[in-house]
Design an enzyme around this catalytic site. Structure first.
Site, short mmCIF file in Angstrom:
data_model
loop_
_atom_site.label_atom_id
_atom_site.label_comp_id
_atom_site.label_asym_id
_atom_site.label_seq_id
_atom_site.Cartn_x
_atom_site.Cartn_y
_atom_site.Cartn_z
N GLU A 75 0.83 -1.21 0.00
CA GLU A 75 0.00 0.00 0.00
C GLU A 75 0.87 1.26 0.00
O GLU A 75 0.66 2.17 -0.80
CB GLU A 75 -0.91 -0.04 1.24
CG GLU A 75 -1.92 1.07 1.28
CD GLU A 75 -2.88 0.94 2.45
OE1 GLU A 75 -2.96 -0.14 3.07
OE2 GLU A 75 -3.56 1.95 2.74
N ARG A 115 -0.90 33.43 -19.73
CA ARG A 115 -1.41 34.52 -18.88
C ARG A 115 -0.43 35.69 -18.88
O ARG A 115 0.74 35.54 -18.55
CB ARG A 115 -1.59 33.98 -17.45
CG ARG A 115 -1.91 35.01 -16.41
CD ARG A 115 -3.32 35.53 -16.53
NE ARG A 115 -3.67 36.43 -15.44
CZ ARG A 115 -4.75 37.18 -15.44
NH1 ARG A 115 -5.59 37.16 -16.47
NH2 ARG A 115 -5.01 37.97 -14.43
N GLN A 136 10.77 35.00 -12.55
CA GLN A 136 11.48 33.85 -11.98
C GLN A 136 10.71 33.19 -10.85
O GLN A 136 10.83 31.97 -10.62
CB GLN A 136 12.85 34.30 -11.48
CG GLN A 136 13.84 33.16 -11.48
CD GLN A 136 15.24 33.60 -11.15
OE1 GLN A 136 15.46 34.55 -10.39
NE2 GLN A 136 16.21 32.95 -11.74
#
Ligand code: FAD
Length: 380
Positions: free
Chosen positions: A243, A269, A280
């Site tokens: 798991e 954008r 940066q």
């Protein structure tokens, strides 16, 4: 050292990605209303993906660990429904392994085909309200009588609990024996004395039903015991290794999708006359996301390689669980920051990953517990 996947593994990845992309219908609405996609679950069963996790004598494909991980990574990249990803991962890493490891032929032949068919659900019942990280402190009991075992107790925060047909129940057969007093049972939920309930609204992973399972003097035959009496915690540890190693494999795929989306947004954008990616502070976030993704992949596939060599991977399992879960939260937060207000509003489907990712810090052992295990295995 060969980091290449075979041609067959690459084809499986492409096929699984395309299939997973066809799922996630009405996700915005289902996330709001906490609705599990049972149609998608049936599609997963029909697709045959589950068979990769089952041996050939049970109608499976018996994939090695690397192939399994590759398929799940691709599934996570294609499927935006993180609750569905966890549902799939829980079945293949928490339910199949204990049944396949110590189940009798009768138990395997009875339950594996039903689980593969996609209309029979199983839950993994370990946690209790007063026994979470300290699972051995569980109070659920199984007392042997002449008619079979009498089960009492309550398991909480259990995935699939409200719709479970079968529970893998961890309960004490001898409360004085500590870890050696825990045994495991396959309990069908249509017997007298079981109550399944639904948790109230949760932060994330809302499309995965979660709740509690109460056992009130339930009677099961001795044949319902999974493995010998008293081996419950060793079965728990064995299952936990699988798991912790791989339950977050889908999240690595999700992080790859998230990264692509963030790169595209950072290029398109514009603020102050140029793309935000030219700053940066944005490109550093992209670099961190890419580095986290690679680190997670390396650990995930190294652990799969160890498993395929038949080697123990307890240390790598905890490091993989810790690294992927923390990385997914960090990258999900970076994705929100990069998208600004769009990242924060549900309708743009960015913020959901952050809510979903948080669950990964808790299930299969919290990050603190993984650190404890790693420190111990490092020799402390
Ligand atoms: C989405 C989700 C799905 C889940 N699915 C299942 C499921 O299917 N089956 C199941 O059995 N359980 C399931 N769980 C429960 C999960 O395994 C437990 O929540 C988890 O083990 C932690 O237990 P707890 O919530 O009681 O926290 P606690 O154990 O009470 O821990 C509280 C805090 O204390 C810290 N802490 C505790 N002990 C130590 C220690 N020794 N050292 C350092 N820090 C410590 C923890 O890290 C945590 O920050 C699920 C949980 C979630 C969130």
């Amino acid at each position: 050292m060969d980091f290449n996947l075979s041609k067959e593994q690459q084809e499986l990845k492409s096929k699984t990605y395309a299939f997973a992309k066809s799922l996630s219908k009405d996700l915005l609405k289902r996330d709001k209303e906490s609705v599990f996609d049972s149609d998608a679950w049936k599609e997963i069963a029909k697709n045959g993906l589950l068979k990769g996790f089952v041996p050939k004598n049970l109608d499976g494909f018996d994939w090695d660990a690397t192939t399994r991980v590759a398929a799940l990574e691709a599934f996570g990249e294609g499927c935006s429904d993180n609750g569905l990803c966890l549902a799939l991962s829980s079945l293949v890493w928490t339910i199949f392994p204990p049944i396949l490891s110590v189940g009798t032929d009768e138990q395997k032949n009875k339950y594996i085909p039903k689980l593969l068919a996609g209309d029979f659900f199983a839950a993994d019942g370990i946690t209790e309200e007063s026994a979470g990280s300290d699972a051995i402190a569980m109070k659920a009991s199984a007392s042997l009588t002449k008619d079979g075992y009498r089960l009492n107790g309550k398991k909480s925060y259990i995935g699939f609990a409200p719709i479970a047909d079968l529970v893998i129940l961890f309960a004490k057969t001898d409360p004085n024996m500590g870890a050696w007093g825990v045994s495991t049972f396959l309990v069908e939920t249509d017997i007298d004395g079981i109550t399944l309930s639904h948790n109230n609204e949760k932060m994330g992973l809302r499309t995965l039903p979660m709740g509690s399972i109460k056992f009130d003097n339930c009677l099961v035959p001795e044949s319902a015991r999974l493995g010998e009496e008293g081996v419950g915690m060793s079965l728990f540890n064995e299952s936990m290794e699988w798991e912790r190693s791989f339950i977050l494999a889908t999240q690595v795929g999700t992080m790859a999708r998230q990264l692509k989306q963030c790169v595209a947004y950072a290029k398109s954008r514009k603020q102050f006359g140029s793309a935000i990616g030219a700053n940066q502070s944005i490109s550093n976030r992209i670099a961190d996301m890419r580095t986290r993704l690679e680190t997670c992949r390396l650990l995930l596939y190294k652990t799969a390689w160890l498993k395929d060599q038949g080697k123990t991977a307890a240390l790598e399992a905890s490091m993989t669980k810790l690294t992927i879960s923390e990385a997914f939260v960090s990258s999900s937060l970076d994705a929100v920051r990069i998208h600004g207000a769009r990242g924060y509003l549900s309708e743009f489907e960015i913020e959901r990953d952050l809510r979903d990712a948080t669950g990964g810090l808790i299930y299969a052992g919290t990050s603190d517990i993984q650190r404890n295990l790693i420190a111990r295995l490092a020799g402390l």
